[in-house]
Design a protein around this motif. Sequence first.
Motif, short mmCIF file in Angstrom:
data_model
loop_
_atom_site.label_atom_id
_atom_site.label_comp_id
_atom_site.label_asym_id
_atom_site.label_seq_id
_atom_site.Cartn_x
_atom_site.Cartn_y
_atom_site.Cartn_z
N GLY A 76 11.22 1.10 -0.38
CA GLY A 76 10.03 0.89 0.46
C GLY A 76 9.88 2.01 1.48
O GLY A 76 9.27 1.82 2.54
N LYS A 77 10.38 3.19 1.14
CA LYS A 77 10.32 4.34 2.07
C LYS A 77 8.87 4.70 2.38
O LYS A 77 8.53 5.00 3.53
CB LYS A 77 11.03 5.57 1.46
CG LYS A 77 12.52 5.35 1.22
CD LYS A 77 13.14 6.54 0.53
CE LYS A 77 12.63 6.75 -0.87
NZ LYS A 77 12.99 5.69 -1.82
N THR A 127 7.45 2.91 -10.15
CA THR A 127 6.16 3.46 -9.72
C THR A 127 5.84 4.73 -10.51
O THR A 127 4.68 5.03 -10.77
CB THR A 127 6.24 3.80 -8.21
OG1 THR A 127 6.79 2.67 -7.53
CG2 THR A 127 4.89 4.10 -7.62
N GLY A 151 8.08 7.97 -6.31
CA GLY A 151 6.84 7.21 -6.38
C GLY A 151 6.81 6.30 -5.15
O GLY A 151 7.62 5.39 -5.06
N THR A 204 4.78 3.78 -2.69
CA THR A 204 3.61 2.90 -2.71
C THR A 204 3.22 2.49 -1.30
O THR A 204 4.07 2.08 -0.52
CB THR A 204 3.93 1.61 -3.51
OG1 THR A 204 4.65 1.97 -4.68
CG2 THR A 204 2.68 0.85 -3.86
N SER A 262 10.44 -5.78 6.78
CA SER A 262 9.18 -5.80 6.04
C SER A 262 9.11 -7.07 5.20
O SER A 262 10.05 -7.43 4.51
CB SER A 262 9.11 -4.54 5.16
OG SER A 262 8.04 -4.62 4.28
N LYS A 278 6.21 2.81 2.36
CA LYS A 278 5.59 1.83 3.24
C LYS A 278 6.03 2.03 4.69
O LYS A 278 5.21 2.02 5.62
CB LYS A 278 5.94 0.41 2.78
CG LYS A 278 5.12 -0.62 3.49
CD LYS A 278 5.67 -2.00 3.52
CE LYS A 278 5.23 -2.61 4.83
NZ LYS A 278 5.42 -4.03 4.94
N PRO A 318 4.05 -6.15 0.94
CA PRO A 318 3.74 -4.75 0.64
C PRO A 318 2.65 -4.13 1.52
O PRO A 318 2.48 -2.93 1.52
CB PRO A 318 3.28 -4.81 -0.82
CG PRO A 318 2.86 -6.22 -1.06
CD PRO A 318 3.62 -7.09 -0.10
N ASP A 324 13.34 3.50 -4.21
CA ASP A 324 12.35 2.41 -4.26
C ASP A 324 12.63 1.31 -3.24
O ASP A 324 12.33 0.13 -3.49
CB ASP A 324 12.27 1.80 -5.68
CG ASP A 324 11.96 2.84 -6.73
OD1 ASP A 324 11.22 3.80 -6.40
OD2 ASP A 324 12.47 2.71 -7.86
N CYS A 337 11.28 -6.19 1.72
CA CYS A 337 11.21 -7.16 0.62
C CYS A 337 11.99 -8.44 0.89
O CYS A 337 12.48 -9.08 -0.04
CB CYS A 337 11.69 -6.51 -0.69
SG CYS A 337 10.67 -5.11 -1.19
P1 GDP Z 1 9.74 3.90 -2.27
O1 GDP Z 1 9.93 4.75 -3.47
O2 GDP Z 1 10.99 3.72 -1.48
O3 GDP Z 1 8.59 4.32 -1.41
O4 GDP Z 1 9.38 2.45 -2.83
P2 GDP Z 1 8.36 2.10 -4.03
O5 GDP Z 1 6.98 2.21 -3.52
O6 GDP Z 1 8.70 2.84 -5.26
O7 GDP Z 1 8.77 0.61 -4.33
C1 GDP Z 1 8.72 -0.37 -3.36
C2 GDP Z 1 7.79 -1.49 -3.86
O8 GDP Z 1 7.93 -2.60 -3.01
C3 GDP Z 1 6.34 -1.10 -3.82
O9 GDP Z 1 5.67 -1.78 -4.85
C4 GDP Z 1 5.88 -1.63 -2.45
O10 GDP Z 1 4.50 -1.92 -2.41
C5 GDP Z 1 6.70 -2.87 -2.35
N1 GDP Z 1 7.09 -3.30 -1.02
C6 GDP Z 1 7.49 -2.56 0.05
N2 GDP Z 1 7.89 -3.36 1.05
C7 GDP Z 1 7.72 -4.62 0.61
C8 GDP Z 1 7.98 -5.91 1.18
O11 GDP Z 1 8.46 -6.06 2.29
N3 GDP Z 1 7.70 -7.00 0.39
C9 GDP Z 1 7.20 -6.89 -0.86
N4 GDP Z 1 6.95 -8.00 -1.53
N5 GDP Z 1 6.96 -5.71 -1.42
C10 GDP Z 1 7.23 -4.59 -0.70
#
Ligand code: GDP
Length: 426
Positions: free
Chosen positions: A15-16, A298, A40, A42, A415, A18, A418, A13, A330
């Motif tokens: 932010g992979k 997620t 999951g 996002t 980043s 994104k 989101p 989680d 984040c």
């Molecule tokens: P993944 O499993 O690594 O793809 O990450 P997830 O999607 O499970 O969780 C990352 C969460 O952080 C998601 O809700 C994204 O929309 C959010 N996100 C990603 N990058 C950023 C960021 O730079 N800032 C913020 N506030 N949210 C972020």
Amino acid sequence: MDSVVIVGTQWGDEGKGKITDYYARRSDYIVRFQGGNNAGHTIEVGDEKFQLHLVPSGLLRENKKAVIGNGVVVDPKVLIDELKRLEKKDIDTSDLILSDRAHLIMPYHKVEDELYEKLKGNLKAGTTKKGIGPCYMDKAARYGIRVVDLYDPKSFKHKLEKIVPVKNKIFQSFDVDKRWDVDEILEEYLEYAERLEGYVQDVSVQLERALERDKNLLFEGAQGTHLDIDHGVYPYTTSSNTTAGNASIGSGIGPKNISSIIGIAKAYTSRVGTGPFPTELEGETGEYIRERGNEYGTTTGRPRRVGWLDLVMLRYSARVNSLTSLAVTCVDVLAGLDQIKVCTDYRLDGENKREFPADIESLYRCDPVYKKFEGWEEEEWSTIADKGYEALPENIEKYLEFIEKETGVPIKHVSIGPKRDQTLEK
Ligand code: GDP
Ligand code: IMO
Ligand code: MG
């Protein structure tokens, strides 16, 4: 030709999804190589929020091949439902490729997942209960069913006749009130076979052809380094290798074809599931980060545990993945805190430790040694995103420089929100 691997450096989680979506602009093939719908990912595009579990994030960009490699464990029903959901949102799903060698999650795997977690007591990992572990168990035991089996009903039935009685016996002996019937499974899975047939290919051959035509490949890791079955906090891990080396094994291209490896790190740490977490924050600051970062799973909706950034973990990830750069996500979430801490070492039995211990009991006893940083204010993050990296506040720059120095890995992406356009490139 560019072949880039994206991996999580923490406990998932990060932010992979994104960053994969960001990078996918310049890629032709986006490949998932391990894990399954325990992931999951996002991606926020405009007002639309996509949560992908099995389909590679590249499918959201036009004219990209989205590939599910042999190393992925595929729940065909989940895949079909995910494709349907995307089609409803006008996403073209015809560019998906599904490996004929990928293993299938069967209905009994999900029940086994629940059963084994219950039997393990405090050794349970707090799995997503999607059947991931039992499917990889059967793969290793050579009891698995692969995508290719769906297209040879006779051999598929023969395999089920060997496996299903074993599963039924396991359930019977642990008083689980579930039994499976070979013909019922066969009927259900042959329907999935029909729906998925158009996507099934030999992924290794497809990727080799792509490399010959100078196409750019992007490998989208799921989970994170500390959930890796070999390099993670075993047994509180997932059941696959989440690290960069598996991009090759889980897709069928040789390691020499990989040119760079990007590690995704949150500016703090989060964790769903059980196990040791040295920098875990309980109380007000933890709550602040969880709410601002919307730290709820997620896949399962569970509140994520959160803590300060842990550089012992990150240095470990830099080594086992050969990271060539980091993407820190984040950063905006931490805004508003007066002070931000970063763990540089662990304190164990009166000594400072730079390396992550293998034994979990020691890890539970490790106290983080912190370096403190001045916090940063809430900003108009979209304005900073428009202006670029140089517009980042000074305190953020200092924080990022320290991460680079301690890990020895350059940060190339930051980043700050989101949304798709809230990524800065250095
Ligand atoms: P993944 O499993 O690594 O793809 O990450 P997830 O999607 O499970 O969780 C990352 C969460 O952080 C998601 O809700 C994204 O929309 C959010 N996100 C990603 N990058 C950023 C960021 O730079 N800032 C913020 N506030 N949210 C972020
Ligand atoms: P993404 O790709 C965070 C965790 C589970 C549990 C352990 C084992 O979104 O980063 P499993 O169902 O894999 O057998 O569960 O691994 N886990 C994840 N945590 N992000 C994920 O994926 C995860 N996938 C599995 O919570 O602790
Ligand atoms: Mg996730």
